[in-house]
Design a protein around this motif. Structure first.
Motif, PDB file in Angstrom:
ATOM      1  N   GLN A 187       0.806  -1.224   0.000  1.00  0.00           N
ATOM      2  CA  GLN A 187       0.000   0.000   0.000  1.00  0.00           C
ATOM      3  C   GLN A 187       0.842   1.278   0.000  1.00  0.00           C
ATOM      4  O   GLN A 187       0.337   2.356  -0.301  1.00  0.00           O
ATOM      5  CB  GLN A 187      -0.950  -0.028   1.201  1.00  0.00           C
ATOM      6  N   ALA A 190       0.700   3.444  -3.062  1.00  0.00           N
ATOM      7  CA  ALA A 190      -0.545   4.132  -3.410  1.00  0.00           C
ATOM      8  C   ALA A 190      -0.429   5.642  -3.239  1.00  0.00           C
ATOM      9  O   ALA A 190      -1.289   6.390  -3.699  1.00  0.00           O
ATOM     10  CB  ALA A 190      -1.694   3.596  -2.555  1.00  0.00           C
ATOM     11  N   ASN A 363      -5.008   0.356  -5.644  1.00  0.00           N
ATOM     12  CA  ASN A 363      -5.821  -0.385  -4.685  1.00  0.00           C
ATOM     13  C   ASN A 363      -5.887  -1.875  -4.991  1.00  0.00           C
ATOM     14  O   ASN A 363      -6.798  -2.568  -4.534  1.00  0.00           O
ATOM     15  CB  ASN A 363      -7.245   0.192  -4.663  1.00  0.00           C
TER      16      ASN A 363
END
Length: 381
Positions: A187, A190, A363
């Motif tokens: 993540q 991101a 995502n």
């Protein structure tokens, strides 16, 4: 009051290449962020099933990739579609089902996730023999398909592109068993930290062209020293960030060769901060591994593919080139010419950066976990 035991999600991976392991880490991270009632457990299948043989197999795998890539490419193409030869190799690499069954009994997972094709094969065979009834999800970690990913008792496939989904369907997999989530990545890819802030951290100039060079976790970067000597032919100095991975020999050699370079050089070994280095860079020169591609697209970082290896790397390169998401170079002269063109006119670079925004990958790990949990729920009905 008794505390409810967490439901287990078993993630099966292997250290043959860095991609399988990175996807497993991304899924584990996403599971932890999605629910406090779930516990991800990651196992290196080859290390568990073949603890003494695994280091030897891993060594020869790396040597073949590095020294004899055409041999690897031959076996890859020979087994791309299922045949008697691929079946024999599958039996060899997916042996020792008793040990896997013992692991499953001890962990008692709610769902099994495979990021390594031969792990998916073992689980499918256990289901075929009715020794387990656990839902199984396979994550294909490249932008191309291969027969070793496909097994009849897999409940759900997670793929990185519609092209891979179409390939699976053409090979006989039901369309409702395939979800295009993107290849799961950590993540931290991101979000981008401000370039100026990162430039200060790494002692770089935020306004100067910055090229990031990566060669995978083991530092297989093109043809080694010859590639980097060619950078001296550039007319104007640039900033070079070179990640050598675990290749300590290459890192030491480069520190000597580039000690008097005209360019600003940041030379690193294995790094856990690739997301920061991507955020500060204008161009990535790399092997086209599935995870690296996805991380670069998430960071909107244009990619220059250099000398892809036969096999899945060539398939990943074809995918990117078909969608005009990367540039391709066959030798170091071509690399320098492409960079010089970018320095003279950034239009191509800007165009690739714009197109990466059309392929959202930020995502992918959360989307993958959503499908995994839904598969688990459906499998227990």
């Amino acid at each position: 009051m008794s505390v409810r035991e967490k439901d287990k999600i078993l993630i099966l991976s292997a250290t043959f290449g860095d991609g399988h392991k990175q996807v497993a880490k991304a899924i584990s991270e996403a599971v932890n962020s999605c629910s406090a009632n779930l516990e991800p457990i990651t196992i290196d299948v080859m290390q568990w099933l073949h603890p003494y043989l695994n280091p030897v197999i891993n060594y020869f795998y790396k040597m073949v990739i590095k020294k004899f890539p055409n041999i690897y490419g031959y076996f890859y193409q020979k087994t791309k579609k299922r045949n008697s030869f691929s079946d024999k190799l599958d039996v060899l690499f997916s042996s020792d089902m008793d040990t896997m069954l013992d692991i499953l009994k001890r962990v008692n997972p709610k769902v099994v996730v495979s990021t390594y094709p031969f792990a998916a094969s073992i689980i499918s065979k256990l289901k075929e023999q009715r020794l387990i009834d656990i839902p199984v999800v396979t994550i294909i970690t490249d932008y191309t398909n291969h027969s070793y990913w496909m097994h009849p008792f897999t409940d759900q496939y997670l793929v990185g592109s519609e092209q891979v989904k179409a390939s699976l369907i053409a090979s006989g997999v039901e369309s409702d068993k395939i979800k295009c989530t993107g290849i799961p990545i950590m993540q931290k890819f991101a979000h981008k930290e401000p370039r100026e802030q990162l430039a200060l951290k790494y002692s770089l100039n935020p306004k100067q062209l910055t090229v990031l060079v990566m060669g995978g976790g083991d530092g297989f970067i093109g043809k080694g020293l010859k590639t980097f000597k060619a950078f001296e032919k550039l007319e104007v100095p640039i900033q070079l960030i070179i990640i050598c991975g675990r290749n300590n020999k290459l890192q030491k050699q480069l520190s000597e060769v580039l000690s008097d370079s005209k360019h600003k050089v940041l030379l690193l070994g294995y790094s856990e901060n690739v997301h920061e280095l991507m955020a500060i860079s204008d161009l990535l020169i790399s092997k086209p591994g599935g995870v690296t591609i996805t991380e670069a697209m998430a960071m909107e970082l244009p990619l220059l593919i250099y000398h892809p290896l036969p096999g899945q790397e060539a398939g990943n390169a074809d995918y990117l080139m078909d969608l005009e998401l990367a540039m391709l170079c066959e030798n170091e002269i071509d690399v320098i010419n492409k960079i010089q063109q970018i320095m003279n006119n950034s239009f191509q670079l800007d165009s690739i950066k714009h197109r990466t925004k059309l392929f959202p990958a930020k995502n992918s790990s959360i989307d993958a976990v959503d499908v995994i949990l839904q598969t688990s729920f459906n499998g227990r009905e």
